[in-house]
Design a protein around this motif. Sequence first.
Motif, PDB file in Angstrom:
ATOM      1  N   ASP A   8      82.554  12.927 -48.683  1.00  0.00           N
ATOM      2  CA  ASP A   8      82.667  12.030 -47.521  1.00  0.00           C
ATOM      3  C   ASP A   8      81.312  11.858 -46.839  1.00  0.00           C
ATOM      4  O   ASP A   8      80.936  10.746 -46.457  1.00  0.00           O
ATOM      5  CB  ASP A   8      83.702  12.562 -46.528  1.00  0.00           C
ATOM      6  CG  ASP A   8      85.128  12.366 -47.001  1.00  0.00           C
ATOM      7  OD1 ASP A   8      85.358  11.521 -47.900  1.00  0.00           O
ATOM      8  OD2 ASP A   8      86.025  13.071 -46.478  1.00  0.00           O
ATOM      9  N   ARG A  11      79.208   9.553 -48.923  1.00  0.00           N
ATOM     10  CA  ARG A  11      79.595   8.144 -48.724  1.00  0.00           C
ATOM     11  C   ARG A  11      78.947   7.575 -47.463  1.00  0.00           C
ATOM     12  O   ARG A  11      78.446   6.453 -47.465  1.00  0.00           O
ATOM     13  CB  ARG A  11      81.113   8.017 -48.626  1.00  0.00           C
ATOM     14  CG  ARG A  11      81.837   8.177 -49.927  1.00  0.00           C
ATOM     15  CD  ARG A  11      83.358   8.023 -49.756  1.00  0.00           C
ATOM     16  NE  ARG A  11      84.037   8.364 -50.968  1.00  0.00           N
ATOM     17  CZ  ARG A  11      84.544   9.565 -51.249  1.00  0.00           C
ATOM     18  NH1 ARG A  11      84.471  10.548 -50.361  1.00  0.00           N
ATOM     19  NH2 ARG A  11      85.132   9.777 -52.403  1.00  0.00           N
ATOM     20  N   GLY A  56      85.041   4.584 -52.966  1.00  0.00           N
ATOM     21  CA  GLY A  56      85.377   4.680 -51.549  1.00  0.00           C
ATOM     22  C   GLY A  56      86.363   5.781 -51.237  1.00  0.00           C
ATOM     23  O   GLY A  56      86.375   6.316 -50.126  1.00  0.00           O
TER      24      GLY A  56
END
Length: 160
Positions: A8, A11, A56
Amino acid sequence: MQVAEMLDATRRRLADVPLERLGELVPARRVLGVRRAARIVPAGSAWHLGVLLLTGDGVLATGDILRARAEVRRGFTAESQRERAALAAAARRGGFAEGETVHLGWTVIDLDVLARTGASGPLRMVDGVPQIRWSRTGGLAPLQGYLDDRIALLSHPAPD
Protein backbone atom coordinates in the motif's frame (compact mmCIF):
# COMPACT_ATOMS: atom_id res chain seq x y z
CA MET A 1 5.50 -3.69 8.70
CA GLN A 2 3.46 -6.42 7.01
CA VAL A 3 3.55 -7.14 3.27
CA ALA A 4 0.12 -5.64 2.52
CA GLU A 5 1.13 -2.40 4.30
CA MET A 6 4.41 -2.29 2.35
CA LEU A 7 2.55 -2.69 -0.91
CA ASP A 8 0.00 0.00 0.00
CA ALA A 9 2.85 2.40 0.84
CA THR A 10 4.49 1.52 -2.48
CA ARG A 11 1.27 2.31 -4.36
CA ARG A 12 1.13 5.74 -2.70
CA ARG A 13 4.77 6.42 -3.61
CA LEU A 14 4.15 5.39 -7.24
CA ALA A 15 0.96 7.45 -7.69
CA ASP A 16 2.57 9.71 -10.33
CA VAL A 17 4.43 6.93 -12.17
CA PRO A 18 2.78 5.54 -15.32
CA LEU A 19 1.42 2.00 -15.24
CA GLU A 20 2.05 -0.71 -17.84
CA ARG A 21 -0.74 -2.85 -19.25
CA LEU A 22 -1.43 -6.49 -18.57
CA GLY A 23 -2.65 -8.83 -21.27
CA GLU A 24 -4.33 -12.22 -21.56
CA LEU A 25 -3.97 -14.53 -24.55
CA VAL A 26 -7.19 -15.42 -26.38
CA PRO A 27 -6.38 -18.48 -28.52
CA ALA A 28 -7.24 -18.73 -32.21
CA ARG A 29 -10.80 -19.89 -32.87
CA ARG A 30 -13.49 -20.05 -35.50
CA VAL A 31 -16.34 -17.55 -35.52
CA LEU A 32 -19.15 -18.41 -37.94
CA GLY A 33 -16.74 -20.64 -39.84
CA VAL A 34 -14.08 -17.94 -40.20
CA ARG A 35 -10.77 -18.51 -38.45
CA ARG A 36 -9.92 -15.73 -36.05
CA ALA A 37 -6.23 -15.37 -35.17
CA ALA A 38 -5.01 -15.49 -31.59
CA ARG A 39 -4.87 -12.14 -29.86
CA ILE A 40 -3.79 -10.67 -26.56
CA VAL A 41 -6.48 -8.54 -24.94
CA PRO A 42 -6.04 -5.94 -22.19
CA ALA A 43 -6.51 -7.29 -18.66
CA GLY A 44 -5.68 -4.35 -16.42
CA SER A 45 -2.56 -2.38 -15.59
CA ALA A 46 0.23 -2.45 -13.03
CA TRP A 47 3.50 -0.91 -12.00
CA HIS A 48 6.39 -3.12 -13.09
CA LEU A 49 8.72 -3.65 -10.13
CA GLY A 50 11.17 -6.26 -11.41
CA VAL A 51 9.73 -9.67 -10.58
CA LEU A 52 6.54 -8.07 -9.25
CA LEU A 53 3.61 -6.36 -10.92
CA LEU A 54 1.76 -4.15 -8.46
CA THR A 55 -1.89 -3.48 -9.35
CA GLY A 56 -4.30 -1.14 -7.60
CA ASP A 57 -5.49 -3.93 -5.32
CA GLY A 58 -3.14 -6.88 -5.73
CA VAL A 59 0.30 -8.13 -6.57
CA LEU A 60 1.37 -10.43 -9.39
CA ALA A 61 4.51 -12.33 -10.32
CA THR A 62 5.93 -11.11 -13.63
CA GLY A 63 5.68 -13.47 -16.59
CA ASP A 64 6.68 -12.60 -20.15
CA ILE A 65 7.20 -9.02 -21.27
CA LEU A 66 6.85 -8.01 -24.89
CA ARG A 67 6.14 -5.02 -27.09
CA ALA A 68 3.13 -4.96 -29.40
CA ARG A 69 4.20 -4.99 -33.05
CA ALA A 70 2.45 -5.23 -36.37
CA GLU A 71 2.68 -8.61 -38.02
CA VAL A 72 5.28 -8.72 -40.79
CA ARG A 73 6.85 -11.53 -42.78
CA ARG A 74 10.48 -12.08 -41.96
CA GLY A 75 12.96 -14.88 -41.58
CA PHE A 76 13.92 -16.09 -38.13
CA THR A 77 17.03 -17.92 -37.04
CA ALA A 78 15.28 -19.44 -34.03
CA GLU A 79 11.80 -20.77 -33.35
CA SER A 80 11.69 -18.74 -30.11
CA GLN A 81 12.02 -15.53 -32.17
CA ARG A 82 9.11 -16.63 -34.35
CA GLU A 83 6.97 -17.33 -31.26
CA ARG A 84 7.79 -13.93 -29.69
CA ALA A 85 6.98 -12.16 -32.97
CA ALA A 86 3.64 -14.01 -33.11
CA LEU A 87 2.85 -12.90 -29.54
CA ALA A 88 3.80 -9.30 -30.34
CA ALA A 89 1.47 -9.40 -33.36
CA ALA A 90 -1.29 -10.94 -31.22
CA ALA A 91 -0.94 -8.02 -28.79
CA ARG A 92 -1.25 -5.54 -31.64
CA ARG A 93 -4.36 -7.36 -32.94
CA GLY A 94 -5.80 -7.28 -29.42
CA GLY A 95 -5.75 -3.50 -29.25
CA PHE A 96 -2.35 -2.57 -27.83
CA ALA A 97 -0.57 0.36 -29.47
CA GLU A 98 2.49 -0.21 -31.64
CA GLY A 99 5.52 -0.54 -29.34
CA GLU A 100 3.45 -0.62 -26.14
CA THR A 101 4.79 -2.84 -23.35
CA VAL A 102 2.54 -5.79 -22.54
CA HIS A 103 2.85 -8.18 -19.59
CA LEU A 104 1.67 -11.69 -20.34
CA GLY A 105 1.68 -14.92 -18.35
CA TRP A 106 1.69 -13.21 -14.96
CA THR A 107 0.43 -15.08 -11.91
CA VAL A 108 -1.39 -13.85 -8.83
CA ILE A 109 0.54 -13.75 -5.56
CA ASP A 110 -1.79 -14.62 -2.70
CA LEU A 111 -0.89 -12.67 0.45
CA ASP A 112 -3.12 -14.92 2.57
CA VAL A 113 -1.15 -17.97 1.39
CA LEU A 114 2.07 -16.08 2.11
CA ALA A 115 0.89 -15.40 5.67
CA ARG A 116 -0.23 -19.02 6.19
CA THR A 117 2.57 -20.97 4.54
CA GLY A 118 5.42 -18.47 4.32
CA ALA A 119 5.64 -18.52 0.50
CA SER A 120 3.73 -17.32 -2.56
CA GLY A 121 5.38 -16.70 -5.91
CA PRO A 122 8.73 -14.95 -5.40
CA LEU A 123 7.76 -13.76 -1.89
CA ARG A 124 8.89 -15.58 1.27
CA MET A 125 8.67 -14.96 4.97
CA VAL A 126 11.97 -15.68 6.72
CA ASP A 127 11.94 -15.30 10.51
CA GLY A 128 8.95 -12.96 10.19
CA VAL A 129 10.68 -10.70 7.64
CA PRO A 130 9.24 -10.46 4.10
CA GLN A 131 11.84 -11.48 1.51
CA ILE A 132 11.84 -11.64 -2.27
CA ARG A 133 13.66 -13.91 -4.68
CA TRP A 134 14.60 -11.36 -7.34
CA SER A 135 15.57 -13.95 -9.98
CA ARG A 136 15.16 -17.67 -10.52
CA THR A 137 18.75 -18.30 -9.46
CA GLY A 138 19.17 -15.30 -7.18
CA GLY A 139 19.07 -15.33 -3.43
CA LEU A 140 16.56 -13.72 -1.14
CA ALA A 141 16.58 -9.99 -0.41
CA PRO A 142 14.52 -7.98 2.07
CA LEU A 143 11.29 -6.92 0.36
CA GLN A 144 11.34 -3.33 1.67
CA GLY A 145 14.82 -2.63 0.28
CA TYR A 146 13.88 -4.25 -3.03
CA LEU A 147 10.75 -2.07 -3.31
CA ASP A 148 12.74 1.08 -2.42
CA ASP A 149 15.28 0.30 -5.16
CA ARG A 150 12.56 -0.38 -7.75
CA ILE A 151 10.65 2.78 -6.84
CA ALA A 152 13.84 4.81 -7.25
CA LEU A 153 14.41 3.29 -10.71
CA LEU A 154 10.85 4.07 -11.81
CA SER A 155 10.78 7.55 -10.29
CA HIS A 156 14.17 8.59 -11.67
CA PRO A 157 14.84 6.62 -14.87
CA ALA A 158 18.27 6.75 -16.48
CA PRO A 159 18.60 9.42 -19.17
CA ASP A 160 18.29 8.28 -22.79
